[in-house]
Design a protein around this motif. Structure first.
Motif, mmCIF file in Angstrom:
data_model
loop_
_atom_site.group_PDB
_atom_site.id
_atom_site.type_symbol
_atom_site.label_atom_id
_atom_site.label_comp_id
_atom_site.label_asym_id
_atom_site.label_seq_id
_atom_site.Cartn_x
_atom_site.Cartn_y
_atom_site.Cartn_z
ATOM 1 N N GLY A 176 53.281 55.593 28.946
ATOM 2 C CA GLY A 176 54.168 56.553 30.341
ATOM 3 C C GLY A 176 54.066 55.591 30.856
ATOM 4 N N GLY A 177 54.869 55.831 32.411
ATOM 5 C CA GLY A 177 55.692 54.628 33.074
ATOM 6 C C GLY A 177 54.037 53.812 34.398
ATOM 7 N N LEU A 178 52.780 54.439 34.226
ATOM 8 C CA LEU A 178 52.201 53.537 34.943
ATOM 9 C C LEU A 178 52.287 52.230 35.255
ATOM 10 N N VAL A 179 52.335 51.110 35.520
ATOM 11 C CA VAL A 179 51.901 49.769 35.381
ATOM 12 C C VAL A 179 50.660 49.326 36.749
ATOM 13 N N ASN A 180 49.817 49.161 35.424
ATOM 14 C CA ASN A 180 48.767 49.332 36.593
ATOM 15 C C ASN A 180 47.790 47.472 37.102
ATOM 16 N N PRO A 181 47.414 47.236 38.432
ATOM 17 C CA PRO A 181 47.381 46.977 39.365
ATOM 18 C C PRO A 181 45.827 45.324 38.376
ATOM 19 N N ALA A 182 47.213 44.941 37.999
ATOM 20 C CA ALA A 182 46.760 43.579 36.554
ATOM 21 C C ALA A 182 46.263 42.703 37.871
ATOM 22 N N GLU A 183 46.989 42.525 38.818
ATOM 23 C CA GLU A 183 46.422 40.746 39.920
ATOM 24 C C GLU A 183 45.341 41.521 40.629
ATOM 25 N N ALA A 184 45.069 43.082 41.236
ATOM 26 C CA ALA A 184 44.023 42.862 41.904
ATOM 27 C C ALA A 184 42.704 43.074 40.813
ATOM 28 N N ILE A 185 42.708 43.125 39.678
ATOM 29 C CA ILE A 185 41.775 43.401 38.917
ATOM 30 C C ILE A 185 41.853 42.125 38.634
ATOM 31 N N GLY A 186 42.337 40.956 38.365
ATOM 32 C CA GLY A 186 42.238 39.549 38.030
ATOM 33 C C GLY A 186 41.561 39.380 39.206
ATOM 34 N N ARG A 187 42.275 39.586 40.674
ATOM 35 C CA ARG A 187 40.681 38.495 41.348
ATOM 36 C C ARG A 187 38.772 39.081 41.451
ATOM 37 N N LEU A 188 39.127 40.235 41.035
ATOM 38 C CA LEU A 188 38.244 40.939 40.781
ATOM 39 C C LEU A 188 37.615 40.435 39.852
ATOM 40 N N ALA A 189 37.481 40.076 39.297
ATOM 41 C CA ALA A 189 37.418 39.382 37.662
ATOM 42 C C ALA A 189 36.858 37.353 38.117
ATOM 43 N N ARG A 190 37.374 37.343 38.949
ATOM 44 C CA ARG A 190 37.500 36.030 39.521
ATOM 45 C C ARG A 190 35.969 35.942 40.322
ATOM 46 N N SER A 191 36.319 36.785 41.122
ATOM 47 C CA SER A 191 35.117 37.002 42.225
ATOM 48 C C SER A 191 33.772 37.230 40.919
#
Ligand SMILES: Cc1ncc(COP(=O)(O)O)c(C=O)c1O
Length: 415
Positions: A176-191
Motif C-alpha cells: 500500500g501507499g503508506l510511508v512510515n515515519p522512519a526519521e521519527a523512529i530513528g530519533r527514538l532508537a537513538r534516544s
C-alpha cells in the motif's frame, strides 16, 4: 540521457517524461503499474548487463571481472551517493531479504530482549523474528498504528525500555501507499540506544533517502523495484556503529581473511556482509540504475510519483464499487484497492489481457495489518515517474470497463 534536462514542454516535476519513456523500451509494450514488483528498467541498465555478459562469454568470467573491476566497484559508490552514505558502508547482496537477514541474524539478541516492529511488517522479516524467538527466547512487540494508519511514534516511545534491543520496521509496506515515519523512529532508537533496522525495499528509488537523517544502523533494499535495476540485486547499508559492533551470521573468504590455521580477521567495512561470488553483470546494471536515478534527482522523482499516484487514487475513487485502501498522511507510488465482489486475482488477469500490469498482495505477506483490516487480498497498482497521466487515465477506464464486464461474474468473491 534526459536526466540533465531542466525545463521544456515535456518536463513535468523536473522530469522530461517523454525522454525517460523513450529510454524505457517497455513503455511501448505495456502499461506497467507493477513497479513495486519489478520496475521496467531503462535501456542503459539492460544494455550494461548484456554487454558485460557478452564480454564474460568471450574472454572468461574471471578475466572479464578483472578488466571491469572499477566499473563493478563503482556500483557501491553510486548507491552510497543515493543514500547519503559512504561507499565502505554499502554491502552488495543478491536481494533485499538476504541483505536484511545479514544484519538481523548478526544482532546479539538474547533471551528476554524485546524487538519492536510495526503492523505493516513484511512477512520474511516477521518470520525471522519468530525463528529467533523460538531459538533464543526474544520477545516481539508490535507498535500500534495511529489514526492515520502510520506507526504511532508516541506509542513507540512508551514501549521503549532498557530491554528493547532492536527497533525493526518497514518504511513503505509491500501492499500500500503508506510511508512510515522512519526519521521519527530513528530519533527514538537513538534516544533508547537500541539498534535500528529499516526495511527500505519499497522506498529506495521512489523518494529521497538519507541514512544520516533516518539514523538507522542498517537499511536494506533491492535493485529491481523503484530503483529500476536488474533482478537478483540488493544491498545493505551499515552505520559506523554497526560496522564496529555487528558480525555477519556467516562468513566466507571475502568477508574475512583466514590469517592463521586457528584464526581469522573480519573485514572492517560492509563487505563483511557480502558473498565472494556474485553476478558481475547485474551488479554493473545496478550501478547504472543508481546513477540514472541520482541524475534525475530523487526529489523530482518523488514529486512526480506522488502526483501520479494521487491522480490514480482520485480516478479510482470515481469508479463505482472500487475502494482505495491506502493508509497514511504521506502516500507513495503504491496504490492499493478493492473492487466490490471481484477477487483481486480476477482483476489482475482481466487487466493483463489488455497489457496492463498490476499485482496482488495477499494476506500472507503482511498478515498483521491485513488481518486487522479484514482484507484477504488487494490489487496493487504501483506507478513510477516514467508512467504517464494518459496511462493513469487509460488504466481507470480499463478497470471501469472490466468491472462492467459480465465475464467477471464467474469470479465473484464468495460471501
Ligand atoms: C517491504 C518489502 N521488504 C522486503 C521485500 C523483499 O525483497 P526481495 O524480494 O528483494 O528479497 C519486499 C519485496 O516485495 C518488500 O516489499
Amino acid at each position: 540521457m534526459s536526466a540533465g534536462a531542466t525545463s521544456n514542454a515535456r518536463t513535468v516535476h523536473g522530469i522530461d517524461v517523454a525522454a525517460v519513456r523513450a529510454e524505457t523500451p517497455g513503455c511501448a509494450e505495456v502499461i506497467h503499474f507493477n513497479n513495486a514488483g519489478a520496475a521496467l528498467p531503462p535501456r542503459a541498465v539492460t544494455d550494461a548487463v548484456h554487454e558485460y555478459s557478452a564480454r564474460e562469454a568471450l574472454i572468461g568470467g574471471y578475466e572479464a571481472a578483472e578488466a571491469a573491476a572499477d566499473e563493478i566497484e563503482a556500483t557501491r559508490a553510486a548507491l552510497a551517493a543515493l543514500l547519503g552514505a559512504r561507499p565502505h558502508q554499502l554491502a552488495l547482496i543478491e536481494n533485499a531479504t538476504r541483505a536484511w537477514d545479514m544484519a538481523f541474524y548478526g544482532l546479539p539478541l538474547a533471551s528476554g530482549d524485546r524487538i519492536l516492529t510495526c503492523r505493516s511488517e513484511y512477512a520474511s522479516n516477521y518470520l525471522a523474528y519468530l525463528q529467533v524467538r523460538r531459538r533464543r527466547g526474544v520477545r516481539i512487540e508490535v507498535i500500534p498504528d495511529n489514526e492515520f494508519g502510520e506507526i504511532d511514534t508516541e506509542a513507540a516511545a512508551r514501549l521503549l525500555g532498557p530491554d528493547v534491543k532492536l527497533i525493526s520496521i518497514t518504511h513503505v509496506p509491500t501492499h500500500g501507499g503508506l510511508v512510515n515515519p522512519a526519521e521519527a523512529i530513528g530519533r527514538l532508537a537513538r534516544s533508547a540506544g537500541c539498534y535500528y533496522l529499516l526495511d527500505a525495499c519499497q522506498s529506495v528509488g521512489q523518494m529521497p533517502i538519507d541514512v544520516a537523517l533516518i539514523g538507522c544502523d542498517f537499511l536494506s533494499s533491492t535493485g529491481r523495484k523503484f530503483l529500476r535495476g536488474p533482478r537478483g540485486t540488493g544491498f545493505l547499508y551499515a552505520s559506523e556503529r554497526a560496522l564496529s559492533e555487528i558480525e555477519p551470521p556467516f562468513i566466507d573468504g571475502h568477508a574475512a581473511t583466514w590469517t592463521a590455521v586457528d584464526s581469522y580477521e573480519l573485514r572492517r567495512d560492509a563487505r563483511r556482509f557480502e558473498n565472494w561470488e556474485f553476478n558481475c553483470a547485474t551488479r554493473i546494471g545496478l550501478g547504472v540504475a543508481a546513477r540514472y536515478a541520482s541524475a534525475l534527482g530523487l526529489e523530482a522523482i518523488w514529486q512526480r510519483v506522488q502526483s501520479l499516484a494521487a491522480r490514480l487514487r482520485s480516478r479510482l475513487a470515481q469508479i463505482e464499487g472500487v475502494r482505495v485502501c491506502d493508509l497514511g498522511r504521506t502516500q507513495c507510488g503504491i496504490v492499493s484497492f478493492l473492487c466490490r465482489d471481484v477477487h483481486p486475482e480476477a482483476v489482475k488477469t482481466a487487466l493483463a489481457r489488455q497489457r496492463i500490469n498490476v499485482s496482488v498482495s495477499d494476506l500472507a505477506w503482511t498478515r498483521i495489518d491485513m488481518d486487522a483490516r479484514g482484507i484477504p487480498a488487494l490489487v496493487r497498482a504501483s506507478v513510477h515517474y516514467y508512467n504517464s497521466e494518459e496511462e493513469v487515465d487509460a488504466f481507470a477506464a480499463a478497470l471501469a470497463a472490466v468491472l462492467r464486464s459480465p465475464s467477471l461474474n464467474e469470479k465473484l468473491l464468495p460471501h
